[in-house]
Design an enzyme around this catalytic site. Structure first.
Site, short mmCIF file in Angstrom:
data_model
loop_
_atom_site.label_atom_id
_atom_site.label_comp_id
_atom_site.label_asym_id
_atom_site.label_seq_id
_atom_site.Cartn_x
_atom_site.Cartn_y
_atom_site.Cartn_z
N ARG A 25 -3.39 -10.01 5.20
CA ARG A 25 -3.80 -10.10 3.79
C ARG A 25 -2.65 -9.57 2.94
NH1 ARG A 25 -5.95 -6.63 0.07
NH2 ARG A 25 -7.48 -7.48 -1.39
N LYS A 79 0.82 -1.22 0.00
CA LYS A 79 0.00 0.00 0.00
C LYS A 79 0.85 1.27 0.00
CE LYS A 79 -4.38 -1.87 1.47
NZ LYS A 79 -5.41 -2.02 2.51
C1 7PJ Z 1 -8.01 -4.47 1.94
C2 7PJ Z 1 -9.05 -5.28 1.48
C3 7PJ Z 1 -7.72 -4.46 3.34
C4 7PJ Z 1 -9.49 -6.06 3.60
C5 7PJ Z 1 -8.18 -4.21 -0.18
C6 7PJ Z 1 -5.24 -3.19 -1.75
C7 7PJ Z 1 -6.55 -2.53 -1.76
N1 7PJ Z 1 -9.78 -6.07 2.29
N2 7PJ Z 1 -9.15 -5.08 0.14
N3 7PJ Z 1 -8.49 -5.27 4.11
N4 7PJ Z 1 -7.47 -3.83 0.89
N5 7PJ Z 1 -10.20 -6.82 4.44
O1 7PJ Z 1 -5.09 -4.40 -1.53
O2 7PJ Z 1 -4.26 -2.42 -1.99
O3 7PJ Z 1 -6.84 -3.76 3.85
S1 7PJ Z 1 -7.94 -3.64 -1.81
#
Ligand code: 7PJ
Length: 273
Positions: free
Chosen positions: A253, A219
């Site tokens: 994640r 990010k």
């Molecule tokens: C997240 C997500 C996060 C959860 C994305 C990216 C943006 N779902 N989906 N938490 N981020 N639960 O991966 O850069 O931080 S999309």
């Protein structure tokens, strides 16, 4: 204990959720077949690399990203979920659309990862009517405008209050706490300062009594800290994942599953001693 359809985890060690983006391949005009095959191959690679859960998404929610229709999102993700039938790990569907949740769960997903924390009309009922797990995430604003002027008096207490309300709403709808995880939503309507406050204070989220998921992989907060472009943030991402686990996260994640899993092996060894 964390329950996810027919899967369950005792959370004695942190889990790695591997990210599978199913978005059109801009280098080919092969249509959905090409991106489906690539996404399935990538998903299988992530399992080999040590993913405990796969998170499959058909709509980018990065800052400024455009939305896609429900039909288009389903066309992207359903064939991938069907193509992964029988794998050894649970599939999470990354969506805020109740129609996509319903179809993905019917196709074999056993978790819903919702950046909108089941606030859409009908979303609570879809998850409550299944045996799937859910990730309730905090965001301020919508992906299109959320980074324009994020504002908090106290990020940790405001995000905690929101997630406490959403956990209560999910439980009132009939979703048992063993099926719920929460996520402060790094980068979703947060400045670098807010993201660092949330990471510093991450342990506070454990007071809600459900596992915490953290997603900082690649990010822009890591770009801001390192000066690196998005393709060059692996080391920062692994560090962030490990620091989140140290502050009580149960699930991270990530894109770089293999490297994150290695870092967590070092963490696990220390905790088993
Ligand atoms: C997240 C997500 C996060 C959860 C994305 C990216 C943006 N779902 N989906 N938490 N981020 N639960 O991966 O850069 O931080 S999309």
């Amino acid at each position: 204990m964390f329950r996810c359809g027919k899967f369950q985890f005792d959370l004695s060690r942190p889990l790695v959720m591997g990210i599978v983006n199913v978005t059109p391949d801009s280098f080919s005009d092969g249509g959905h077949h090409v991106s489906t095959a690539k996404a399935i191959a990538h998903a299988l690679k992530l399992i080999e690399d040590g993913a405990d859960i796969l998170d499959i998404g058909g709509e980018s929610t990065r800052p400024g990203a455009a939305t896609v229709s429900e039909r288009e999102e389903l066309d992207r993700v359903l064939h991938v979920i069907e193509g992964l039938r029988g794998i050894s790990v649970p599939i999470s569907i990354d969506t805020y659309k109740p129609g996509v949740m319903r179809a993905a769960l019917a196709a074999g997903a056993s978790m819903v990862n919702d950046i909108n924390a089941l606030q859409a009309e009908g979303a609570l009922a879809v998850v409550a009517g299944s045996d799937a797990a859910v990730c309730l995430m905090h965001k301020q604003g919508t992906p299109q405008i959320m980074q324009q002027q994020p504002h908090y008096q106290d990020a940790v207490s405001e995000v905690t209050a929101f997630l406490r309300e959403r956990v209560a709403a999910a439980m009132a709808a009939g979703i048992a706490h063993e099926r719920i995880v929460i996520d402060p939503g790094f980068g979703f309507g947060k400045t670098l300062g807010h993201n660092l406050e949330l990471l510093r204070g991450l342990a506070a989220f454990n007071d809600l009594g459900v596992p915490v998921l953290a997603g900082m992989s690649r990010k822009s907060m890591l770009g801001a800290l390192t000066g690196r472009e998005v393709g060059d943030r692996m080391a920062a991402s692994v560090a962030a994942a490990l620091l989140a686990v140290q502050r009580g996260a149960s699930i991270v994640r990530v894109h770089d599953v293999r490297e994150t899993a290695d870092a967590l092996k070092v963490w696990n060894a220390l905790n088993e001693g």
